[in-house]
Every structure is written in C-alpha cells, then in structure tokens.
Motif scaffolding. Structure first.
Motif, PDB file in Angstrom:
ATOM      1  N   THR A 150     -66.096  10.415  -5.962  1.00 36.35           N
ATOM      2  CA  THR A 150     -65.380  11.466  -5.905  1.00 36.35           C
ATOM      3  C   THR A 150     -64.012  11.321  -5.652  1.00 36.35           C
ATOM      4  OG1 THR A 150     -67.278  12.674  -4.995  1.00 36.35           O
ATOM      5  CG2 THR A 150     -65.401  13.574  -4.429  1.00 36.35           C
ATOM      6  N   ALA A 151     -63.080  11.811  -6.503  1.00 39.25           N
ATOM      7  CA  ALA A 151     -61.841  11.967  -6.498  1.00 39.25           C
ATOM      8  C   ALA A 151     -61.167  12.583  -7.699  1.00 39.25           C
ATOM      9  CB  ALA A 151     -61.326  10.459  -6.894  1.00 39.25           C
ATOM     10  N   THR A 152     -59.965  12.781  -7.429  1.00 35.19           N
ATOM     11  CA  THR A 152     -59.020  13.263  -8.420  1.00 35.19           C
ATOM     12  C   THR A 152     -58.549  12.133  -9.569  1.00 35.19           C
ATOM     13  OG1 THR A 152     -58.238  15.112  -7.275  1.00 35.19           O
ATOM     14  CG2 THR A 152     -56.907  14.500  -9.519  1.00 35.19           C
ATOM     15  N   TYR A 153     -59.248  12.301 -10.828  1.00 35.08           N
ATOM     16  CA  TYR A 153     -58.826  11.297 -11.807  1.00 35.08           C
ATOM     17  C   TYR A 153     -57.519  11.713 -12.772  1.00 35.08           C
ATOM     18  CZ  TYR A 153     -63.238   8.996 -10.663  1.00 35.08           C
ATOM     19  OH  TYR A 153     -64.190   8.203  -9.954  1.00 35.08           O
ATOM     20  N   TYR A 154     -56.954  10.589 -12.938  1.00 38.66           N
ATOM     21  CA  TYR A 154     -55.795  11.052 -13.658  1.00 38.66           C
ATOM     22  C   TYR A 154     -55.587   9.776 -14.688  1.00 38.66           C
ATOM     23  CZ  TYR A 154     -53.858  12.999  -9.311  1.00 38.66           C
ATOM     24  OH  TYR A 154     -53.733  13.895  -8.224  1.00 38.66           O
ATOM     25  N   CYS A 155     -55.091  10.203 -16.001  1.00 37.19           N
ATOM     26  CA  CYS A 155     -54.724   9.386 -17.067  1.00 37.19           C
ATOM     27  C   CYS A 155     -53.327   9.134 -17.058  1.00 37.19           C
ATOM     28  CB  CYS A 155     -55.025   9.665 -18.507  1.00 37.19           C
ATOM     29  SG  CYS A 155     -54.566  11.335 -18.845  1.00 37.19           S
ATOM     30  N   ALA A 156     -52.842   7.695 -17.571  1.00 33.97           N
ATOM     31  CA  ALA A 156     -51.555   7.209 -17.443  1.00 33.97           C
ATOM     32  C   ALA A 156     -51.331   6.716 -18.726  1.00 33.97           C
ATOM     33  CB  ALA A 156     -51.380   6.360 -16.205  1.00 33.97           C
ATOM     34  N   LEU A 157     -49.952   6.502 -19.012  1.00 32.46           N
ATOM     35  CA  LEU A 157     -49.493   5.464 -20.134  1.00 32.46           C
ATOM     36  C   LEU A 157     -48.370   4.947 -19.691  1.00 32.46           C
ATOM     37  CD1 LEU A 157     -49.203   5.244 -23.324  1.00 32.46           C
ATOM     38  CD2 LEU A 157     -47.755   7.303 -23.133  1.00 32.46           C
ATOM     39  N   GLY A 158     -48.539   3.659 -19.988  1.00 28.98           N
ATOM     40  CA  GLY A 158     -47.418   2.418 -19.812  1.00 28.98           C
ATOM     41  C   GLY A 158     -46.082   2.962 -20.936  1.00 28.98           C
ATOM     42  N   PRO A 159     -44.984   1.941 -20.775  1.00 31.58           N
ATOM     43  CA  PRO A 159     -44.096   2.203 -21.566  1.00 31.58           C
ATOM     44  C   PRO A 159     -44.365   1.877 -23.024  1.00 31.58           C
ATOM     45  CG  PRO A 159     -43.586   0.892 -19.740  1.00 31.58           C
ATOM     46  CD  PRO A 159     -44.849   1.074 -19.665  1.00 31.58           C
ATOM     47  N   ILE A 160     -43.935   2.777 -24.076  1.00 24.49           N
ATOM     48  CA  ILE A 160     -44.414   2.616 -25.391  1.00 24.49           C
ATOM     49  C   ILE A 160     -43.718   1.281 -25.878  1.00 24.49           C
ATOM     50  CG2 ILE A 160     -43.935   3.737 -27.513  1.00 24.49           C
ATOM     51  CD1 ILE A 160     -45.749   5.044 -25.623  1.00 24.49           C
ATOM     52  N   GLY A 161     -44.476   0.650 -26.502  1.00 26.04           N
ATOM     53  CA  GLY A 161     -44.038  -0.969 -26.812  1.00 26.04           C
ATOM     54  C   GLY A 161     -44.225  -1.990 -26.052  1.00 26.04           C
ATOM     55  N   ALA A 162     -44.435  -1.651 -24.791  1.00 25.02           N
ATOM     56  CA  ALA A 162     -45.067  -2.500 -23.719  1.00 25.02           C
ATOM     57  C   ALA A 162     -46.176  -3.383 -23.948  1.00 25.02           C
ATOM     58  CB  ALA A 162     -44.600  -2.169 -22.244  1.00 25.02           C
ATOM     59  N   ARG A 163     -46.538  -4.707 -23.620  1.00 25.62           N
ATOM     60  CA  ARG A 163     -47.980  -5.208 -23.739  1.00 25.62           C
ATOM     61  C   ARG A 163     -48.558  -4.942 -22.454  1.00 25.62           C
ATOM     62  NH1 ARG A 163     -48.479  -8.246 -28.107  1.00 25.62           N
ATOM     63  NH2 ARG A 163     -50.326  -9.150 -27.387  1.00 25.62           N
ATOM     64  N   GLN A 203     -51.907  -3.486 -13.413  1.00 26.10           N
ATOM     65  CA  GLN A 203     -50.844  -3.514 -12.733  1.00 26.10           C
ATOM     66  C   GLN A 203     -49.689  -2.647 -13.375  1.00 26.10           C
ATOM     67  OE1 GLN A 203     -49.062  -7.651 -12.520  1.00 26.10           O
ATOM     68  NE2 GLN A 203     -51.223  -8.552 -12.877  1.00 26.10           N
ATOM     69  N   GLY A 204     -49.817  -2.378 -14.575  1.00 24.83           N
ATOM     70  CA  GLY A 204     -48.776  -1.359 -15.053  1.00 24.83           C
ATOM     71  C   GLY A 204     -47.446  -1.947 -15.544  1.00 24.83           C
ATOM     72  N   PRO A 205     -46.421  -1.471 -15.547  1.00 17.59           N
ATOM     73  CA  PRO A 205     -46.051  -0.085 -15.026  1.00 17.59           C
ATOM     74  C   PRO A 205     -46.511   0.930 -15.875  1.00 17.59           C
ATOM     75  CG  PRO A 205     -44.175  -0.736 -16.220  1.00 17.59           C
ATOM     76  CD  PRO A 205     -45.341  -2.054 -16.269  1.00 17.59           C
ATOM     77  N   TRP A 206     -46.290   2.191 -15.344  1.00 16.24           N
ATOM     78  CA  TRP A 206     -46.941   3.427 -15.472  1.00 16.24           C
ATOM     79  C   TRP A 206     -45.463   4.556 -15.898  1.00 16.24           C
ATOM     80  CZ3 TRP A 206     -51.312   2.354 -17.649  1.00 16.24           C
ATOM     81  CH2 TRP A 206     -52.083   1.375 -17.077  1.00 16.24           C
ATOM     82  N   THR A 207     -45.582   5.090 -17.084  1.00 19.90           N
ATOM     83  CA  THR A 207     -44.347   5.693 -17.174  1.00 19.90           C
ATOM     84  C   THR A 207     -44.747   7.185 -17.379  1.00 19.90           C
ATOM     85  OG1 THR A 207     -43.459   4.024 -18.656  1.00 19.90           O
ATOM     86  CG2 THR A 207     -42.643   6.073 -19.049  1.00 19.90           C
TER      87      THR A 207
END
Length: 126
Positions: A92-105, A110-114
């Motif tokens: 049980t939680a709030t779920y979020y989607c995240a995208l890292g920097p475009i072009g980054a591997r 660990q991220g980072p997350w943009t």
C-alpha cells in the motif's frame, strides 16, 4: 514539454493483482538512451524505488517486489507498465513513475530522476 501521467491505482485485497500505467509524452520514448521507473511512497517514509527499465528492456527490481512485480514498456504507445501480483498490505502506497535524463544510461534505481508523474494510490487490504 515532457509529461508523465500515472493511472491504474485502486483498492484490492491481499493476494490480488493490479496493473499500473504511465503514459509519457514530450519526447520520443524509444529514441536515445533513457530509463524509466516506478517508485512508491507511504506518508512519513522516504520514497522507495520499485523497478526500473531501460530503453533496451534491461530491468532492476527492489528485493521487496522481486518475483511479484513486473515492469514493462510499450515503445509504440510511449507507455510504461507495472504488473503487480500477489499483492500484500505492505505494498500500500502512492506509486509514481519517473524518467531519468534523456540520453543518460541507466544505473538501476540510483537515478538520477528528472521527471515525475503525479502518483496513483494503491491500497491493499488484508
């Protein structure tokens, strides 16, 4: 402008299943290096990484969800998914989607997350 819109949350009993979706826009999903992920957060606790997938389909999962959750993507629809099976009350939680920097591997969770989606609530009752 990059946008992530999460959906699919709701309430389910323990042992049940649910699928979350994250529609992305503002960039070409399948182009260049990029990685997307699901996180979750409970009030009063730090946000926790759940699973990440890179452009080529490589995945990493948190130990707490291995074998129960599956992250996937549909490049044609620019959409990320999280299939959650054998759900537990502690999911049980709030779920979020995240995208890292475009072009980054990807470096896994660990991220980072943009960019972040707005969150969708998942409630699992016992």
């Amino acid at each position: 402008q990059v946008q992530l819109v999460a959906s699919g949350g709701g309430s389910v009993q323990a042992g049940g299943s649910m699928r979350l979706s994250c529609a992305t826009s503002g960039y070409t999903y399948s182009s260049r290096n990029r990685y997307v992920a699901w996180f979750r957060q409970v009030p009063g606790k730090e946000r926790e990484g759940v699973a990440v997938i890179d452009r080529d389909g490589g995945t990493t999962y948190a130990d707490s969800v291995k074998g129960r959750f599956t992250i996937s993507q549909d490049n044609a629809k620019n959409t990320l998914y999280l299939q959650m099976n054998s759900l537990k009350p502690e999911d049980t939680a709030t779920y979020y989607c995240a995208l890292g920097p475009i072009g980054a591997r990807s470096r896994g969770l660990q991220g980072p997350w943009t960019y972040w989606g707005q969150g969708t609530q998942v409630t699992v009752s016992s």
